[in-house]
Design a protein around this motif. Structure first.
Motif, PDB file in Angstrom:
ATOM      1  N   VAL A 114       2.033 -10.727   4.446  1.00 47.92           N
ATOM      2  CA  VAL A 114       2.551  -9.456   4.959  1.00 47.92           C
ATOM      3  C   VAL A 114       1.976  -8.300   4.144  1.00 47.92           C
ATOM      4  N   ILE A 115       1.567  -7.251   4.854  1.00 45.68           N
ATOM      5  CA  ILE A 115       1.218  -6.002   4.160  1.00 45.68           C
ATOM      6  C   ILE A 115       2.309  -4.986   4.475  1.00 45.68           C
ATOM      7  N   LEU A 116       2.839  -4.382   3.414  1.00 48.71           N
ATOM      8  CA  LEU A 116       3.828  -3.318   3.588  1.00 48.71           C
ATOM      9  C   LEU A 116       3.154  -2.017   3.172  1.00 48.71           C
ATOM     10  N   ALA A 117       2.978  -1.128   4.133  1.00 47.16           N
ATOM     11  CA  ALA A 117       2.263   0.117   3.830  1.00 47.16           C
ATOM     12  C   ALA A 117       3.196   1.300   4.027  1.00 47.16           C
ATOM     13  N   ASP A 118       3.373   2.051   2.959  1.00 46.97           N
ATOM     14  CA  ASP A 118       4.300   3.185   2.995  1.00 46.97           C
ATOM     15  C   ASP A 118       3.507   4.482   3.098  1.00 46.97           C
ATOM     16  N   GLU A 119       3.525   5.091   4.241  1.00 45.22           N
ATOM     17  CA  GLU A 119       2.782   6.337   4.494  1.00 45.22           C
ATOM     18  C   GLU A 119       1.360   6.227   3.955  1.00 45.22           C
ATOM     19  N   PRO A 120       0.621   5.241   4.361  1.00 44.63           N
ATOM     20  CA  PRO A 120      -0.686   5.022   3.721  1.00 44.63           C
ATOM     21  C   PRO A 120      -1.699   6.127   3.997  1.00 44.63           C
ATOM     22  N   THR A 121      -1.414   6.934   5.012  1.00 46.35           N
ATOM     23  CA  THR A 121      -2.391   7.986   5.332  1.00 46.35           C
ATOM     24  C   THR A 121      -1.824   9.374   5.053  1.00 46.35           C
ATOM     25  N   GLY A 122      -0.697   9.402   4.344  1.00 44.16           N
ATOM     26  CA  GLY A 122      -0.014  10.675   4.098  1.00 44.16           C
ATOM     27  C   GLY A 122      -0.861  11.689   3.364  1.00 44.16           C
ATOM     28  N   ASN A 123      -1.805  11.214   2.541  1.00 47.43           N
ATOM     29  CA  ASN A 123      -2.623  12.145   1.754  1.00 47.43           C
ATOM     30  C   ASN A 123      -4.065  12.182   2.242  1.00 47.43           C
ATOM     31  N   LEU A 124      -4.295  11.703   3.441  1.00 48.20           N
ATOM     32  CA  LEU A 124      -5.692  11.567   3.883  1.00 48.20           C
ATOM     33  C   LEU A 124      -5.998  12.473   5.073  1.00 48.20           C
ATOM     34  N   ASP A 125      -7.288  12.816   5.188  1.00 53.12           N
ATOM     35  CA  ASP A 125      -7.718  13.569   6.375  1.00 53.12           C
ATOM     36  C   ASP A 125      -7.822  12.574   7.535  1.00 53.12           C
ATOM     37  N   PRO A 126      -7.951  13.074   8.770  1.00 50.08           N
ATOM     38  CA  PRO A 126      -7.927  12.176   9.932  1.00 50.08           C
ATOM     39  C   PRO A 126      -8.983  11.078   9.882  1.00 50.08           C
ATOM     40  N   ASP A 127     -10.180  11.400   9.436  1.00 49.38           N
ATOM     41  CA  ASP A 127     -11.240  10.379   9.408  1.00 49.38           C
ATOM     42  C   ASP A 127     -10.880   9.240   8.451  1.00 49.38           C
ATOM     43  N   VAL A 182       0.885  -1.176   0.000  1.00 48.90           N
ATOM     44  CA  VAL A 182       0.000   0.000   0.000  1.00 48.90           C
ATOM     45  C   VAL A 182       0.920   1.222   0.000  1.00 48.90           C
ATOM     46  N   PHE A 183       0.655   2.158  -0.942  1.00 51.08           N
ATOM     47  CA  PHE A 183       1.527   3.324  -1.067  1.00 51.08           C
ATOM     48  C   PHE A 183       0.768   4.607  -0.731  1.00 51.08           C
ATOM     49  N   GLN A 184       1.543   5.601  -0.402  1.00 49.84           N
ATOM     50  CA  GLN A 184       0.929   6.899  -0.086  1.00 49.84           C
ATOM     51  C   GLN A 184       0.145   7.430  -1.286  1.00 49.84           C
ATOM     52  N   MET A 185       0.699   7.228  -2.495  1.00 50.04           N
ATOM     53  CA  MET A 185       0.065   7.798  -3.695  1.00 50.04           C
ATOM     54  C   MET A 185      -0.958   6.839  -4.318  1.00 50.04           C
ATOM     55  N   PHE A 186      -1.328   5.814  -3.617  1.00 50.74           N
ATOM     56  CA  PHE A 186      -2.342   4.818  -4.023  1.00 50.74           C
ATOM     57  C   PHE A 186      -1.896   3.985  -5.237  1.00 50.74           C
ATOM     58  N   HIS A 187      -1.405   4.663  -6.260  1.00 42.84           N
ATOM     59  CA  HIS A 187      -0.976   3.988  -7.487  1.00 42.84           C
ATOM     60  C   HIS A 187      -2.043   3.061  -8.057  1.00 42.84           C
ATOM     61  N   LEU A 188      -3.238   3.579  -8.146  1.00 39.53           N
ATOM     62  CA  LEU A 188      -4.289   2.817  -8.845  1.00 39.53           C
ATOM     63  C   LEU A 188      -4.110   3.046 -10.342  1.00 39.53           C
ATOM     64  N   VAL A 189      -4.440   2.040 -11.111  1.00 38.28           N
ATOM     65  CA  VAL A 189      -4.302   2.175 -12.572  1.00 38.28           C
ATOM     66  C   VAL A 189      -5.470   3.031 -13.076  1.00 38.28           C
ATOM     67  N   PRO A 190      -5.182   4.164 -13.695  1.00 35.92           N
ATOM     68  CA  PRO A 190      -6.232   5.158 -13.954  1.00 35.92           C
ATOM     69  C   PRO A 190      -7.325   4.707 -14.919  1.00 35.92           C
ATOM     70  N   TYR A 191      -7.007   3.748 -15.783  1.00 29.76           N
ATOM     71  CA  TYR A 191      -8.006   3.373 -16.799  1.00 29.76           C
ATOM     72  C   TYR A 191      -8.823   2.144 -16.413  1.00 29.76           C
ATOM     73  N   ALA A 241       5.154   2.185   7.378  1.00 31.24           N
ATOM     74  CA  ALA A 241       6.096   3.302   7.521  1.00 31.24           C
ATOM     75  C   ALA A 241       5.279   4.582   7.630  1.00 31.24           C
ATOM     76  N   THR A 242       5.558   5.379   8.640  1.00 30.51           N
ATOM     77  CA  THR A 242       4.776   6.595   8.840  1.00 30.51           C
ATOM     78  C   THR A 242       5.601   7.607   9.616  1.00 30.51           C
ATOM     79  N   HIS A 243       5.306   8.880   9.394  1.00 31.98           N
ATOM     80  CA  HIS A 243       5.968   9.822  10.293  1.00 31.98           C
ATOM     81  C   HIS A 243       4.952  10.457  11.243  1.00 31.98           C
ATOM     82  N   GLY A 244       3.730   9.940  11.204  1.00 27.94           N
ATOM     83  CA  GLY A 244       2.729  10.423  12.156  1.00 27.94           C
ATOM     84  C   GLY A 244       2.582   9.448  13.315  1.00 27.94           C
ATOM     85  N   THR A 245       1.582   9.698  14.138  1.00 22.40           N
ATOM     86  CA  THR A 245       1.377   8.867  15.326  1.00 22.40           C
ATOM     87  C   THR A 245       0.112   8.029  15.226  1.00 22.40           C
TER      88      THR A 245
END
Lengths: 381, 229
Positions: B160-173, B88-97, B195-199
């Motif tokens: 295993v799930i590897l999540a890189d800043e998964p909430t970096g672009n999201l509001d708290p909810d 899971v990435f911060q930028m989602f990386h969904l295929v746009p089409y 991986a996150t730099h928040g709490t």
């Protein structure tokens, strides 16, 4: 989702990029088809044009004194008329458009004219082609420009030549040569007038362009004539022969240079667009890698897309190229316009070659896609 | 489940050398929820990509589910990744089409055990996206996009799930929803490394490690950070 599914969805998503790729292939295919279709017409046209430059071979009796020949412009010796049919019946003859002639200077109406008896053109075995020159009906004559103008002769006049009356069937246009002082008659009429029944003093011909270098050509012509007609020798009018050869080579070279140039430009065009597509899809490639897609699958997405573009380009390019050839070809190639036809067998070749061409042009971008570091793409924001 | 031994990763950008990971030793148990904290540039993403078989370390060894990740051929590693690891990435990386459900099903394309359409629908329902399954990524909010990305990561039932800043672009909810989804996977026995730099991850993490300049600076069981009331 299968690779074809992904390919088609991506095509639908990035229509413009894809459309531009298809346009490149359509352009290459259309120009190829147009070049090829009209190229054949161009060859036919060139053959007709160079043929119309005139005969470039003169076959005269072997004993002809060449000094005298060049002074008088004709052989004073004769050979049997059947020489021409003997030549024509030979297989793989290197001579085309055989015309038997008998010509002699005669005094007529206070001047010297060249009475020229000409037979109908004879085609060698298996090489029937439209005749190069006019024929003259028995009992009629065609009068050279200078004579017609100087003596006030016009079509329909009846004129006496050596005690025989002929009808003027035509007056020749100005040629700027000894043609202007000739009176053309049917060969047998001329033979009778000159008291030389069954005799001719020259066979005019056009060489077959199926030979190699210039030196080889004349040697081969001479060798074959020796076998077919040992009582004759051949004189080649080099200026006409060279003009004819050069014109044909020039046309072939134009097509030979233009087509690779078009192919290279279009391949670069497709390649650049494919490279742009790879750059645009860096993160998509990265995520496919992260999801476990291998190099083969990723390369197949790009090459498959190119193959689809090739198939569309082949079909559309064939249609466009054929239309261009049929629409504009006849205007360019007036003499052979009727023979410009769609070449449907090209479509089959194109449906194989265009996808291969597109895949080849996209090969480097596909390899770039395969070898790009997904970690770098996935870290980009 | 995951073991990193003396991992060193150097990058050589123009005009210098960056030590992104320096002798990192890390062990993550099965069913553990590990949060990796650290400032930007501390090596979090590099560590996740290295664990996930996406970035070969300069030296050291990475083992996931008992397999030495970088001893495998590229083809085997790709297949191993498809079957065992979800990203899971911060930028989602969904295929746009592709639609949401097609994006989720994309994960099935490379796996040995092909998940079917109904599993993708079930996941989307669990993540509250069933109504949006035919929408394209451009039509989704950030939170929805990230949940779609999580559904994609979960489809092949990875270990295993590897999540890189998964909430970096999201509001708290939306961030809370995303962590809830990861926590659910964890509760079902999955291993999560975030991986996150928040709490925000603190509430769910069994353990938190701090990365600074490519080194593990501190490793703390979560109980010490948030003692039970």
């Amino acid at each position: 989702m299968t690779s074809p599914g992904l390919i088609l969805r991506e095509i639908a998503h990035r229509k413009l990029n894809y459309l531009l790729s298809v346009v490149a292939i359509v352009t290459a295919a259309a120009l190829f088809v147009a070049f090829f279709t009209t190229g054949e017409a161009s060859k036919r046209e060139t053959i007709r044009l160079v043929r119309d430059i005139g005969f470039n071979l003169r076959i005269v009796p072997k004993e002809t004194d060449m000094d005298q020949f060049w002074i008088t412009g004709m052989s004073e010796h004769t050979m049997p008329e059947e020489c021409v049919t003997r030549m024509a019946s030979h297989e793989n003859l290197l001579y085309n458009h055989l015309v038997a002639r008998l010509e002699r200077p005669v005094a007529w109406r206070g001047r010297t004219v060249i009475l020229t008896g000409t037979a109908e053109e004879v085609a060698p075995l298996g090489r029937r082609k439209p005749p190069m020159i006019f024929s003259v009906e028995p009992g009629t004559v065609r009068v050279g420009f200078q004579l017609a103008r100087g003596l006030g002769i016009s079509v329909g006049d009846r004129i006496d030549i050596l005690d025989t009356t002929f009808t003027v069937a035509g007056c020749r246009p100005e040629e700027g040569s000894d043609e202007d002082v000739r009176i053309y008659a049917d060969l047998h009429d001329a033979q009778r007038l000159l008291g030389m029944e069954g005799r001719i003093n020259e066979i005019k011909a056009l060489e077959c362009l199926c030979l190699g270098s210039e030196e080889d050509r004349l040697a081969a012509l001479r060798q074959q004539l020796e076998e077919v007609l040992p009582e004759a020798k051949v004189i080649k009018i080099q200026a006409i022969a060279k003009a004819r050869q050069n014109l044909r080579l020039m046309v072939e070279r134009v097509v030979g240079v233009a087509m690779p140039f078009v192919l290279v430009v279009c391949a670069a065009w497709v390649g650049v667009l494919a490279m742009l597509n790879v750059r645009q899809r860096r993160q998509e490639i990265g995520i496919l890698r992260a999801l476990g897609y291998g190099s083969g699958k990723i390369a197949s997405l790009f090459l498959g897309k190119a193959v689809v573009a090739g198939l569309i380009g082949a079909a559309a390019g064939f249609a466009l190229g054929t239309w261009l050839a049929l629409e504009f070809g006849p205007g360019v190639f007036k003499l052979t316009a009727q023979k410009i036809q769609p070449m449907y067998d090209l479509l089959g070749w194109l449906l194989v070659a265009a996808p291969a061409f597109a895949a080849l042009a996209s090969f480097i971008p596909a390899m770039v896609a395969v070898t790009q570091d997904p970690a770098v793409a996935l870290r980009e924001e | 489940m995951v073991r990193c031994e003396q991992i060193i990763r150097r990058f050589r950008p123009r005009g210098g050398e960056v030590n992104a990971l320096q002798e990192v030793d890390l062990q993550v148990r099965q069913s553990e929820f590990l949060a990796i904290r650290g400032p930007s540039g501390s090596g979090k993403t590099t560590l996740l990509l290295t664990i996930g078989g996406m970035l070969r370390p300069t030296s050291g060894r990475v083992t996931v589910a008992g397999r030495d990740v970088y001893a495998m051929s590229e083809r085997d590693r790709a297949r191993f990744r498809a079957d065992n690891i979800g990203f899971v990435f911060q930028m989602f990386h969904l295929v746009p089409y592709l639609s949401v459900v097609e994006n989720v099903r994309l994960a099935a394309g490379a796996a040995a055990k092909r998940a079917d359409h109904s599993q993708a629908i079930e996941l989307l329902e669990r993540l509250g996206l069933s109504e949006r399954r035919h929408h394209t990524p451009a039509e989704l909010s950030s939170g929805e996009s990230q949940r779609a990305a999580i559904a994609r990561a979960l489809l092949n039932r990875p270990r295993v799930i590897l999540a890189d800043e998964p909430t970096g672009n999201l509001d708290p909810d939306n961030a809370a929803e995303v962590f809830q989804a990861l926590a659910s996977f964890h509760h079902e026995g999955g291993t999560v490394i975030v991986a996150t730099h928040g709490t925000l991850a603190d509430k769910h993490a069994d353990r938190i490690i701090h990365l600074r300049k490519g080194r593990i600076d501190e490793s703390t069981p979560n109980a010490q950070l948030t003692p039970a009331p």
